[in-house]
Design a protein around this motif. Structure first.
Motif, short mmCIF file in Angstrom:
data_model
loop_
_atom_site.label_atom_id
_atom_site.label_comp_id
_atom_site.label_asym_id
_atom_site.label_seq_id
_atom_site.Cartn_x
_atom_site.Cartn_y
_atom_site.Cartn_z
N LYS A 26 23.80 41.32 39.72
CA LYS A 26 24.53 42.09 38.70
C LYS A 26 25.07 43.38 39.29
N ASP A 27 24.28 44.04 40.13
CA ASP A 27 24.76 45.25 40.80
C ASP A 27 25.97 44.93 41.69
N PHE A 28 25.86 43.84 42.42
CA PHE A 28 26.93 43.39 43.31
C PHE A 28 28.19 43.10 42.50
N ALA A 29 28.04 42.36 41.40
CA ALA A 29 29.18 41.99 40.57
C ALA A 29 29.86 43.22 39.98
N GLY A 30 29.06 44.22 39.65
CA GLY A 30 29.62 45.44 39.07
C GLY A 30 30.55 46.19 40.00
N LYS A 31 30.42 45.94 41.30
CA LYS A 31 31.28 46.60 42.29
C LYS A 31 32.56 45.80 42.56
N ARG A 32 32.63 44.59 42.00
CA ARG A 32 33.73 43.70 42.34
C ARG A 32 34.80 43.64 41.25
N THR A 33 35.07 44.78 40.63
CA THR A 33 36.11 44.83 39.61
C THR A 33 37.45 44.41 40.20
N GLY A 34 38.05 43.41 39.61
CA GLY A 34 39.29 42.87 40.16
C GLY A 34 39.09 41.48 40.74
N ASP A 35 37.84 41.10 40.94
CA ASP A 35 37.52 39.74 41.42
C ASP A 35 37.31 38.79 40.24
N LEU A 36 37.47 37.52 40.51
CA LEU A 36 37.01 36.49 39.59
C LEU A 36 35.61 36.09 40.05
N LEU A 37 34.66 36.08 39.14
CA LEU A 37 33.28 35.78 39.48
C LEU A 37 32.83 34.50 38.77
N GLY A 38 32.21 33.60 39.53
CA GLY A 38 31.67 32.38 38.94
C GLY A 38 30.19 32.30 39.25
N LEU A 39 29.48 31.45 38.52
CA LEU A 39 28.04 31.31 38.72
C LEU A 39 27.62 29.85 38.63
N GLY A 40 26.97 29.39 39.68
CA GLY A 40 26.40 28.05 39.69
C GLY A 40 24.90 28.13 39.84
N VAL A 41 24.17 27.21 39.24
CA VAL A 41 22.72 27.19 39.36
C VAL A 41 22.29 25.88 40.00
N ILE A 42 21.20 25.96 40.77
CA ILE A 42 20.70 24.81 41.52
C ILE A 42 19.24 24.56 41.18
N GLY A 43 18.94 23.30 40.88
CA GLY A 43 17.58 22.85 40.72
C GLY A 43 17.54 21.43 41.27
#
Length: 240
Positions: A26-43
């Motif tokens: 979340k901290d990392f994502a907060g610095k990436r204003t202007g990026d498109l962010l996606g999230l995948g989960v693995i199990g």
């Protein structure tokens, strides 16, 4: 990686690996204003829970809802890499930017339908910037969490012995870099390094466009009326 082993309590202040990873992502994502962010989960399998979006609130809300064992007890790294790669497309134009895929896991692949090296090769072939981060200490580690599906408390000792060589080889196959984050501080430093190595490009834009359907609907209605008149007056008139 949301497999149960990510519940090992070897991070700062007694936090487990998943809690720590979520906080730092979340901290990392907060610095990436202007990026498109996606999230995948693995199990035991893999799922894209957030397609690439610029809505940081949506991203934060969903990552906050992750829980241990959400996708089963395995680690299908190959499925996760293939899934992530298939949703990352390089930006075209004069200032082309390469998408980034970051895999955070504490173990080897022991599940899924796609071999990890196959997924890593796909990442490389698509020109994606690739990072693999192995998290957690090695040796015996306490595990304590509640299974959200059953409400049962899971406690015990995990023999944390993931093979770094496997993850290093995976990163190399994908043309990427491998880092080992034994502690929260090291994981934070790694994500900061990734952030500094890959400035936000801002080479994309989202466009919402509204168009009135009134004109084509009216035109269609007029055409239908003319056809009706033609059939009734000309065709049926001749028959009668």
């Amino acid at each position: 990686d949301v497999s149960p082993s990510m519940g090992a309590l070897d991070m700062k202040d007694g936090a487990n690996r998943l809690q720590t990873a979520v906080s730092l992502i979340k901290d990392f994502a907060g610095k990436r204003t202007g990026d498109l962010l996606g999230l995948g989960v693995i199990g035991s399998s893999a799922a894209l829970v957030i397609p690439p979006t610029d809505n940081i609130d949506v991203f934060t809300e969903r990552i906050n809802s992750l829980y241990l064992g959400e996708m089963g007890s395995g680690s299908a790294l190959g499925d996760g890499l293939s899934l992530g790669a298939s949703h990352l497309v390089p930006v075209s134009g004069e200032n082309k930017s390469r998408p980034i895929l970051i895999l955070i896991t504490d173990g080897e692949s022991n599940s899924g339908k796609i071999h990890p090296e196959t997924g890593a090769k796909l990442v490389k072939d698509l020109g994606i910037i690739f990072y693999v981060i192995g998290v957690g200490s090695k040796g015996e580690v306490a595990v304590d969490y509640t299974d959200k599906e059953t409400g049962k408390r899971i406690t015990g000792i995990l023999n944390s012995t993931f093979d770094e060589f496997v993850l290093q080889n995976l990163a190399m196959t994908g043309g990427g870099s491998y880092y080992y984050a034994e502690t929260e501080t090291v994981l934070s430093d790694i994500l900061q390094k990734i952030d500094s190595e890959n400035p936000v490009s801002g080479d994309f834009y989202l466009k919402n466009e509204s168009k009135s359907l009134a004109t084509p609907v009216v035109l269609f209605a007029v055409i239908c009326f003319i056809l009706y008149w033609f059939i009734k007056r000309i065709v049926l008139g001749n028959v009668l």
